[in-house]
Scaffold this motif. Structure first.
Motif, PDB file in Angstrom:
ATOM      1  N   TYR A 122       3.283   8.868  -1.128  1.00 45.79           N
ATOM      2  CA  TYR A 122       2.599  10.158  -1.213  1.00 45.79           C
ATOM      3  C   TYR A 122       1.967  10.416   0.151  1.00 45.79           C
ATOM      4  O   TYR A 122       0.815  10.108   0.404  1.00 45.79           O
ATOM      5  N   TRP A 123       2.748  11.044   1.059  1.00 43.36           N
ATOM      6  CA  TRP A 123       2.401  11.067   2.470  1.00 43.36           C
ATOM      7  C   TRP A 123       1.133  11.861   2.765  1.00 43.36           C
ATOM      8  O   TRP A 123       0.405  11.536   3.705  1.00 43.36           O
TER       9      TRP A 123
ATOM     10  N   GLN B  80      -1.561  11.978   0.970  1.00 43.94           N
ATOM     11  CA  GLN B  80      -2.687  11.092   0.698  1.00 43.94           C
ATOM     12  C   GLN B  80      -2.765   9.986   1.729  1.00 43.94           C
ATOM     13  O   GLN B  80      -3.856   9.589   2.169  1.00 43.94           O
ATOM     14  N   ILE B  81      -1.612   9.471   2.132  1.00 46.42           N
ATOM     15  CA  ILE B  81      -1.579   8.424   3.165  1.00 46.42           C
ATOM     16  C   ILE B  81      -2.167   8.965   4.467  1.00 46.42           C
ATOM     17  O   ILE B  81      -2.971   8.299   5.125  1.00 46.42           O
TER      18      ILE B  81
ATOM     19  N   TYR C 293       0.830  -1.212   0.000  1.00 43.31           N
ATOM     20  CA  TYR C 293       0.000   0.000   0.000  1.00 43.31           C
ATOM     21  C   TYR C 293       0.863   1.260   0.000  1.00 43.31           C
ATOM     22  O   TYR C 293       0.626   2.191  -0.780  1.00 43.31           O
TER      23      TYR C 293
ATOM     24  N   ASP D 212       1.200   1.292  -4.099  1.00 45.45           N
ATOM     25  CA  ASP D 212      -0.096   1.942  -4.299  1.00 45.45           C
ATOM     26  C   ASP D 212       0.032   3.463  -4.157  1.00 45.45           C
ATOM     27  O   ASP D 212      -0.278   4.220  -5.093  1.00 45.45           O
ATOM     28  N   GLN D 213       0.512   3.922  -3.001  1.00 47.90           N
ATOM     29  CA  GLN D 213       0.580   5.363  -2.746  1.00 47.90           C
ATOM     30  C   GLN D 213       1.920   5.988  -3.148  1.00 47.90           C
ATOM     31  O   GLN D 213       2.017   7.217  -3.208  1.00 47.90           O
ATOM     32  N   GLN D 214       2.941   5.160  -3.367  1.00 47.61           N
ATOM     33  CA  GLN D 214       4.273   5.638  -3.767  1.00 47.61           C
ATOM     34  C   GLN D 214       4.796   6.729  -2.811  1.00 47.61           C
ATOM     35  O   GLN D 214       5.331   7.747  -3.240  1.00 47.61           O
TER      36      GLN D 214
ATOM     37  N   ASP E 279      -5.868   9.200   4.228  1.00 45.80           N
ATOM     38  CA  ASP E 279      -6.484   7.889   4.397  1.00 45.80           C
ATOM     39  C   ASP E 279      -6.530   7.489   5.874  1.00 45.80           C
ATOM     40  O   ASP E 279      -7.533   6.950   6.357  1.00 45.80           O
TER      41      ASP E 279
END
Length: 206
Positions: free
Chosen positions: A104-105, A107-108, A96, A100-102, A111
């Motif tokens: 990308y903090w 966005q993480i 993940y 998935d998120q690469q 979530d």
């Protein structure tokens, strides 16, 4: 019959469980790289890894009831199965974060704060960390048997959190996540009923 099975099980080494147990994970990543997991291979890998972690956790919880009911003793394999469950949960999380998120903090973090299934899943993972760290004889000696057993009761919370995480994740709510949650709750009820029965037998007559 049971004595013979237990004698045979005592001769089986536990270390092969680790490479054998990791085979499905290797296959999932290989299938993802070779385009065998459909249009969204990363999500498919996440799903498969998480589901395998849940199965392994259920297997850990089944070992004691199996011993109580059938006298077949798989206790010596429980540590390896539990650590494999932690490996699968860690791979699920890393897939993940990385694929998935690469990383990308923002966005993480969104979530983690806004999606209940992510919060519950992360709570289950964090609860697994001390279980994995103390899954060794040195920790058992340092903590003492009673404290070690109390700590490892977190396994039930981890299993319930994993099942609820799965249930909230799927949108159509198919039967499978309900089956996992039902099995875990039944095992928890079995353990609770057995403890209450033991306490009532120990209580002195008035």
């Amino acid at each position: 019959m049971v004595a013979g099975i237990n004698a045979a099980l005592r001769r089986v080494p536990t270390w092969p469980l680790y490479p054998l147990g990791c085979i499905p994970a290797v296959l999932f990543y290989y299938q993802g790289l070779t385009g065998q997991l459909g249009a969204d291979p990363i999500r498919a890998i996440e799903h498969e890894l998480g589901e395998w972690a849940l199965r392994l956790l259920i297997l850990v919880l089944l070992i004691t009831p199996l011993l109580n009911v059938t006298r077949v003793n798989l206790i010596r394999f429980r540590r390896a199965i539990g650590l494999l469950a932690f490996i699968y949960v860690t791979l699920h999380l890393l897939t993940y974060l990385v694929l998935d998120q690469q990383f990308y903090w923002s966005q993480i973090w969104q979530d983690l704060t806004k999606r209940p299934y992510i919060i519950i899943g992360m709570s289950g993972f964090l609860a697994m960390v001390p279980l994995a760290i103390t899954s060794n004889n040195a920790s058992l000696r340092r903590l003492g048997a009673r404290a070690w057993r109390q700590l490892h009761r977190l396994t039930y919370f981890v299993a319930v959190a994993g099942a609820v995480h799965y249930l909230l994740l799927v949108k159509a709510w198919p039967l499978e996540p309900f089956v996992y949650l039902g099995i875990i709750l039944a095992l928890l009820a079995y353990r609770l009923g057995r403890r209450l029965g033991t306490r009532s037998r120990r209580r002195p007559a008035t």
